[in-house]
Design a protein around this motif. Sequence first.
Motif, short mmCIF file in Angstrom:
data_model
loop_
_atom_site.label_atom_id
_atom_site.label_comp_id
_atom_site.label_asym_id
_atom_site.label_seq_id
_atom_site.Cartn_x
_atom_site.Cartn_y
_atom_site.Cartn_z
N LYS A 40 0.86 -1.19 0.00
CA LYS A 40 0.00 0.00 0.00
C LYS A 40 0.89 1.24 0.00
CE LYS A 40 -3.64 2.18 2.77
NZ LYS A 40 -4.43 2.07 4.02
N GLN A 42 1.14 5.86 -1.12
CA GLN A 42 0.47 7.11 -1.47
C GLN A 42 1.42 7.93 -2.33
OE1 GLN A 42 -0.66 9.59 1.83
NE2 GLN A 42 -2.26 10.63 0.68
N TYR A 91 -5.05 6.47 -1.66
CA TYR A 91 -4.06 5.43 -1.49
C TYR A 91 -4.15 4.43 -2.63
CZ TYR A 91 -3.07 7.02 3.21
OH TYR A 91 -2.68 7.78 4.29
#
Length: 809
Positions: free
Chosen positions: A119, A121, A129
């Motif tokens: 994950k 950003q 995200y």
Amino acid sequence: MLNVGLTKFFSAPDPVDRRPGGCVGGRPVGHAADRSARFGALALVIAMLMPCLVQGDANAQAINYAESGQPDPVGLELLQEEPHDILFFTEKSGGGWAKVRLLELPGRKLPAKPTGMLKFQVIDIEAKYFAAKWNEIEKVDLWEIRLERETKERIANGDFTGAYPFLSVLIRDYPNRPGLREMRCDYLWRDAISRARKGSRGATLAMLEELRRYAPEYKRSDVLKAISGTTNQIMERLVSEGKLDLAQKLLARIEKDYADERLASIDKWNAEFLRMATAKRKEALAALEQKDYRRARVFARESVYLKPSIEGGNELIKKIDQIYPLVNVGVLQSATVFEPTRIDNWASRRAGRLLYRSMFEIQGAGPEGGEYDFIFGETDISPDRMTFDLFLEQEKLDAPLNQINAFFLADIMSARAQPNKQVYFPPWAASIIGIGLDGPKHVECKLRRPHVLPQSLLQLTVDASWFGGKKGGPTGDYRQDVVEGNLTRFTLAEKPKVETKPREIVEVRVDSASKAVSMLLQGELDVLDQLFPADAIRLKKSRNVRVSTYPLPTVHMLVPCSDHVFVANKTFRRGLLYGISREDILKGELLEQMELEGCRVISGPFPAGMEMNDPLGYAYDQSIEPRRYEPSLAKLLATVAGNQMRMDAERKKLEPPKMTPIRLAFPADNLSRVACEAIRSQWLMMDLEVELVQLPIGRTYPDEGTADIVYVAAAVWEPIIDARRLLGPEGLARSESQMVGLGLRRLEEAKNWKEVRDRLLDLHSITHHELPIMPLWQLVDSYAYRRQLVGVGNDIVSLYQNAENWRLD
């Protein structure tokens, strides 16, 4: 999770804009609305974001993601970016890269065998995200690894200036990073070598010592050898340049810091200083044998300064001082005239007190004006302040003061009230209506109106003619002997009553305050009569020197001194004052950013006192704020003044006045020079042409026609009497202003202290608007002397106030 069309990227469930192509912030890198799926998942994500990222070329920022290629190298600008990691994607997944916020990895380490999803950003895409499969990520370039890489590359290329900011960030943000300690040591070592090759010995030593403090184990023998060699080179340079004070300080510090290391340079220079000190001692003994006490004194002190522990050094100094006590006084201004009551000439006032006595001598400031000493006896004033009595006490006085009687004093005081006499003083003439005698020891003066401080009107210089000698002849304990270059010798007039009283006081004019301080510390000088405020603070740390403050401050101002048509215009003078950043000059140039009580910008011609409600500031109106620095207003007022004069000339059918260079004069001392250079630079910004004029040594006021404005440091210690000496038609300012004249007359008619204070405050207000002088600042002056000299005294208003009590211990 929302599938965006491919298996690689997914939007996180919150917070997110789920509209295809929805605006999530950021800016464009190109148009990709019709891209096909063959560009892979990253291409699709970029395509979705681009329409809302367009903000125009004017707001272009760094590119934070792309479908292919590599990020552009940014160099030092990397440190201006938000910390980030870089993800590189496999060709199979479509390729490309993205700058992402720092990944949340345990210990900031990449997993050995990553599985599942990562994950992240993307920088500049707020509140959204994304996730990617680990097997579609080719490489992760961590932020701290990039910093290390940039640092190492610059160190290897010898770019230590460029490496420093990267290394600093690593030390600050990743202090426990493996290999950081070795990298930092390598940086310091290589930088020291680079600086040494360039000849920057001071910086080299600083780097080496930092390395030694940080990592004592790193290349221990090499670092110590380099420190020793660098120290040796610095010592050689300092000694060859005659900077022995700095050389000794460096040697003492190195010897203390490396006491257990026995650096070769320490032994070498201890031996060298001992050799030089021994040679000076031999010269001192030879001069003493020839009875050349002046040279013997110099050599003996130099010997002890070079090696304080030299055997018999202090004993030799004491022996010479007992035979021929002599005091060297360092001065920034030499005196060419000697007037102990002069308000505008520091040197004249100082040396004048050594040669002459005054009938009334100011000793300091009290709750009601100055405190004065009547050198012939005692005084008294009646309760109604209408009668002033002088009582002579010849039996308590030494010769020649004991020769004066009341009859002679009455004649002198009478002459001071007669316009045709040389000693005529208008304020005294306006105050007295009769002088009577009550025997040979009592003079009674009847005053025209109550006067709060009649003794201030009788600060007459007592010369030899009072005792039957030559007019102008000295009456103090010392006489001027010879002037030799920058030396002025004063010799004791009579046989000393105490063997340790100085036979000579030698004033040594020094070019700069810093040099004077160095000479005092080296023992070449025994006294400094005037210190830069910053030097006074530093000298207080010395164990061998005492620093004291004169109790009465000096008022610094600019005084018009010519018929320059623009300078004569008060609107133009107001513009000149607005064009001086007085606060910056005072604090930055004169005080060197140090705080010293009593030093402040002022709005009038009188001292403001050392603190709030200080009786010394009884003439100063605290409610009148000094004019601020306003360069735009300064230029406007100068223009207005010029237009006014041009229109007046046209109305009178005369030739309009032309602006000529403004000649700014200053005494030949360091402080005045620094101040005037700063003032000139600020007036140049008003589009004025300004010429600096240095006055001859000993002069504080220019000859007619040689300057337009003069920088004055005035001792306005008794405003009730000094106001006229400063502002009157015959005073420094030579003011012809009717308002100023009226203010002076009203002041001299005051009958009590309330009226004196009120009328002085009125005069302050008048001068604030009329500007017969342009006030700058008030300075608290200090003096310093070596502890071997005793009897100097505290709270003295002039250096030689107690010279008759000086002793060399």
